[in-house]
Design a protein around this motif. Sequence first.
Motif, PDB file in Angstrom:
ATOM      1  N   GLY A 195      -5.843  -2.853  -5.326  1.00 11.52           N
ATOM      2  CA  GLY A 195      -5.138  -3.675  -4.352  1.00 11.52           C
ATOM      3  C   GLY A 195      -3.640  -3.642  -4.538  1.00 11.52           C
ATOM      4  N   ALA A 196      -3.186  -3.635  -5.796  1.00 12.10           N
ATOM      5  CA  ALA A 196      -1.754  -3.578  -6.065  1.00 12.10           C
ATOM      6  C   ALA A 196      -1.168  -2.234  -5.632  1.00 12.10           C
ATOM      7  CB  ALA A 196      -1.492  -3.818  -7.548  1.00 12.10           C
ATOM      8  N   VAL A 197      -1.860  -1.151  -5.963  1.00 19.33           N
ATOM      9  CA  VAL A 197      -1.380   0.177  -5.599  1.00 19.33           C
ATOM     10  C   VAL A 197      -1.450   0.399  -4.094  1.00 19.33           C
ATOM     11  CG1 VAL A 197      -1.811   2.655  -5.868  1.00 19.33           C
ATOM     12  CG2 VAL A 197      -1.983   1.134  -7.852  1.00 19.33           C
ATOM     13  N   ALA A 198      -2.466  -0.174  -3.454  1.00 21.50           N
ATOM     14  CA  ALA A 198      -2.664   0.029  -2.019  1.00 21.50           C
ATOM     15  C   ALA A 198      -1.462  -0.462  -1.215  1.00 21.50           C
ATOM     16  CB  ALA A 198      -3.927  -0.694  -1.552  1.00 21.50           C
ATOM     17  N   GLY A 199      -0.806  -1.522  -1.673  1.00 26.05           N
ATOM     18  CA  GLY A 199       0.371  -2.009  -0.962  1.00 26.05           C
ATOM     19  C   GLY A 199       1.470  -0.955  -0.891  1.00 26.05           C
ATOM     20  N   PHE A 200       1.692  -0.252  -1.995  1.00 26.91           N
ATOM     21  CA  PHE A 200       2.716   0.794  -2.018  1.00 26.91           C
ATOM     22  C   PHE A 200       2.305   1.979  -1.142  1.00 26.91           C
ATOM     23  CE2 PHE A 200       3.406  -1.587  -5.904  1.00 26.91           C
ATOM     24  CZ  PHE A 200       4.793  -1.743  -5.923  1.00 26.91           C
ATOM     25  N   VAL A 201       1.005   2.290  -1.132  1.00 28.15           N
ATOM     26  CA  VAL A 201       0.518   3.388  -0.293  1.00 28.15           C
ATOM     27  C   VAL A 201       0.703   3.052   1.179  1.00 28.15           C
ATOM     28  CG1 VAL A 201      -1.508   4.729   0.366  1.00 28.15           C
ATOM     29  CG2 VAL A 201      -1.125   4.156  -2.046  1.00 28.15           C
ATOM     30  N   VAL A 202       0.330   1.845   1.574  1.00 26.14           N
ATOM     31  CA  VAL A 202       0.492   1.419   2.967  1.00 26.14           C
ATOM     32  C   VAL A 202       1.966   1.449   3.363  1.00 26.14           C
ATOM     33  CG1 VAL A 202       0.277  -0.534   4.550  1.00 26.14           C
ATOM     34  CG2 VAL A 202      -1.606   0.033   3.009  1.00 26.14           C
ATOM     35  N   GLN A 203       2.835   0.980   2.472  1.00 26.83           N
ATOM     36  CA  GLN A 203       4.266   0.975   2.782  1.00 26.83           C
ATOM     37  C   GLN A 203       4.796   2.397   2.960  1.00 26.83           C
ATOM     38  OE1 GLN A 203       5.999  -1.457   3.610  1.00 26.83           O
ATOM     39  NE2 GLN A 203       8.050  -1.549   2.741  1.00 26.83           N
ATOM     40  N   ALA A 204       4.359   3.310   2.096  1.00 19.43           N
ATOM     41  CA  ALA A 204       4.811   4.695   2.192  1.00 19.43           C
ATOM     42  C   ALA A 204       4.329   5.345   3.490  1.00 19.43           C
ATOM     43  CB  ALA A 204       4.319   5.498   0.987  1.00 19.43           C
TER      44      ALA A 204
ATOM     45  N   ASP B  57      15.697  -0.638   5.255  1.00 14.94           N
ATOM     46  CA  ASP B  57      15.027  -1.578   4.358  1.00 14.94           C
ATOM     47  C   ASP B  57      13.857  -2.219   5.096  1.00 14.94           C
ATOM     48  OD1 ASP B  57      14.394  -3.246   2.291  1.00 14.94           O
ATOM     49  OD2 ASP B  57      15.899  -4.753   2.797  1.00 14.94           O
ATOM     50  N   LEU B  58      12.643  -1.842   4.722  1.00 15.78           N
ATOM     51  CA  LEU B  58      11.450  -2.380   5.364  1.00 15.78           C
ATOM     52  C   LEU B  58      10.897  -3.541   4.547  1.00 15.78           C
ATOM     53  CD1 LEU B  58       9.544   0.921   6.280  1.00 15.78           C
ATOM     54  CD2 LEU B  58      10.913  -0.518   7.791  1.00 15.78           C
ATOM     55  N   PRO B  59      10.430  -4.603   5.194  1.00 16.95           N
ATOM     56  CA  PRO B  59       9.784  -5.695   4.448  1.00 16.95           C
ATOM     57  C   PRO B  59       8.518  -5.190   3.783  1.00 16.95           C
ATOM     58  CG  PRO B  59       9.435  -5.962   6.808  1.00 16.95           C
ATOM     59  CD  PRO B  59      10.417  -4.847   6.660  1.00 16.95           C
ATOM     60  N   PHE B  60       8.294  -5.641   2.563  1.00 15.33           N
ATOM     61  CA  PHE B  60       7.161  -5.147   1.781  1.00 15.33           C
ATOM     62  C   PHE B  60       5.956  -6.076   1.853  1.00 15.33           C
ATOM     63  CE2 PHE B  60       5.455  -3.986  -2.641  1.00 15.33           C
ATOM     64  CZ  PHE B  60       4.744  -2.910  -2.137  1.00 15.33           C
ATOM     65  N   GLY B  61       6.174  -7.346   2.207  1.00 20.57           N
ATOM     66  CA  GLY B  61       5.079  -8.302   2.249  1.00 20.57           C
ATOM     67  C   GLY B  61       3.917  -7.882   3.127  1.00 20.57           C
ATOM     68  N   PRO B  62       4.166  -7.448   4.364  1.00 13.18           N
ATOM     69  CA  PRO B  62       3.037  -7.028   5.220  1.00 13.18           C
ATOM     70  C   PRO B  62       2.222  -5.892   4.619  1.00 13.18           C
ATOM     71  CG  PRO B  62       4.986  -7.418   6.554  1.00 13.18           C
ATOM     72  CD  PRO B  62       5.425  -7.508   5.123  1.00 13.18           C
ATOM     73  N   ALA B  63       2.890  -4.922   4.003  1.00  9.08           N
ATOM     74  CA  ALA B  63       2.159  -3.818   3.385  1.00  9.08           C
ATOM     75  C   ALA B  63       1.318  -4.299   2.211  1.00  9.08           C
ATOM     76  CB  ALA B  63       3.139  -2.740   2.921  1.00  9.08           C
ATOM     77  N   MET B  64       1.846  -5.233   1.425  1.00  5.27           N
ATOM     78  CA  MET B  64       1.075  -5.807   0.322  1.00  5.27           C
ATOM     79  C   MET B  64      -0.174  -6.503   0.841  1.00  5.27           C
ATOM     80  SD  MET B  64       4.172  -7.453  -1.961  1.00  5.27           S
ATOM     81  CE  MET B  64       3.043  -8.227  -3.134  1.00  5.27           C
TER      82      MET B  64
ATOM     83  N   VAL C   4      -1.737  -6.054   3.785  1.00  3.72           N
ATOM     84  CA  VAL C   4      -2.674  -5.105   4.395  1.00  3.72           C
ATOM     85  C   VAL C   4      -3.411  -4.333   3.306  1.00  3.72           C
ATOM     86  CG1 VAL C   4      -2.859  -3.019   5.794  1.00  3.72           C
ATOM     87  CG2 VAL C   4      -1.427  -4.907   6.572  1.00  3.72           C
ATOM     88  N   GLY C   5      -2.667  -3.864   2.310  1.00  2.93           N
ATOM     89  CA  GLY C   5      -3.303  -3.124   1.216  1.00  2.93           C
ATOM     90  C   GLY C   5      -4.343  -3.959   0.492  1.00  2.93           C
ATOM     91  N   ALA C   6      -4.002  -5.216   0.212  1.00  5.43           N
ATOM     92  CA  ALA C   6      -4.945  -6.104  -0.470  1.00  5.43           C
ATOM     93  C   ALA C   6      -6.153  -6.393   0.410  1.00  5.43           C
ATOM     94  CB  ALA C   6      -4.249  -7.401  -0.868  1.00  5.43           C
ATOM     95  N   ALA C   7      -5.920  -6.603   1.707  1.00  9.31           N
ATOM     96  CA  ALA C   7      -7.019  -6.900   2.633  1.00  9.31           C
ATOM     97  C   ALA C   7      -7.996  -5.734   2.721  1.00  9.31           C
ATOM     98  CB  ALA C   7      -6.462  -7.228   4.011  1.00  9.31           C
ATOM     99  N   LEU C   8      -7.476  -4.530   2.819  1.00 10.36           N
ATOM    100  CA  LEU C   8      -8.349  -3.351   2.878  1.00 10.36           C
ATOM    101  C   LEU C   8      -9.141  -3.190   1.587  1.00 10.36           C
ATOM    102  CD1 LEU C   8      -5.953  -0.777   4.583  1.00 10.36           C
ATOM    103  CD2 LEU C   8      -7.911  -1.939   5.623  1.00 10.36           C
ATOM    104  N   THR C   9      -8.486  -3.445   0.461  1.00 11.48           N
ATOM    105  CA  THR C   9      -9.167  -3.330  -0.819  1.00 11.48           C
ATOM    106  C   THR C   9     -10.284  -4.358  -0.951  1.00 11.48           C
ATOM    107  OG1 THR C   9      -7.106  -2.559  -1.835  1.00 11.48           O
ATOM    108  CG2 THR C   9      -8.828  -3.348  -3.310  1.00 11.48           C
ATOM    109  N   MET C  10      -9.996  -5.602  -0.557  1.00 13.00           N
ATOM    110  CA  MET C  10     -11.015  -6.647  -0.641  1.00 13.00           C
ATOM    111  C   MET C  10     -12.169  -6.359   0.312  1.00 13.00           C
ATOM    112  SD  MET C  10      -8.898 -10.205  -1.243  1.00 13.00           S
ATOM    113  CE  MET C  10      -7.501  -9.876  -0.177  1.00 13.00           C
ATOM    114  N   ALA C  11     -11.854  -5.831   1.496  1.00 16.54           N
ATOM    115  CA  ALA C  11     -12.910  -5.510   2.454  1.00 16.54           C
ATOM    116  C   ALA C  11     -13.853  -4.456   1.883  1.00 16.54           C
ATOM    117  CB  ALA C  11     -12.289  -5.024   3.763  1.00 16.54           C
TER     118      ALA C  11
END
Length: 220
Positions: A174-183, A200-207, A209-216
């Motif tokens: 989940g932590a890594v997924a946020g960086f992948v989504v942002q990239a 400069d893109l906000p990072f919160g939404p990517a974090m 989304v990444g966590a949500a996909l991982t939990m799903a």
Amino acid sequence: MLACAAAAGLGSCAGGLVNRLAGRFPWPDDVPLRTVLVGPGPRAVRRPLLEVGTALLAVLVVVAWGASWQLPAFLLLAVAGVLLTVIDLQHRLLPNRVVLPTLVSGAALLLVAAAIEGSWTDLLRAVLGAAVLFVVFLVLALVSPSGLGMGDVKLAAVLGLFLGWLGWGVVLVGAVAGFVVQALLALVLLALGRVRRDSDLPFGPAMLVGAALTMALAVT
């Protein structure tokens, strides 16, 4: 079906509240959020986008968790995540008045679930997951303050709590997924000419989304 219908109705109502709160951000420090909700002001997004989106998200959470004691905690995360996503996209901020209550309330709801189901190991792992991600993201923010803000660090603690409930592997992914989504998002926006390399893109939404996909993936 009845649970999904109830989730859709409650999610739609929650989406309306999210739309009001996000549309009236920033909130005065001395004004309670309930006053912000009932007072006059714009909405963040044209109706019914947030209302329908939040309703669908609530239904997905119910389908994933079913009738369980963890369900209220993850529904809370879903609604708070929508609110944080909208505010971060529009204002580049993750307000403490959303992040910190979500962390405390989420921990309390998971405590109730652990007490009823005897899932103390899951609760301990959730608390440790919140602490670990908080420390890791704090170090990253100190090393690269232009890349991460303190709002992202506090959000990492929130996500670590919920990811930790599901397992240590889920925390890592989940932590890594946020960086992948942002990239991936940055590459798409660059290809479309919507941003530049130094944007400069906000990072919160990517974090989120990444966590949500991982939990799903973890609960299916």
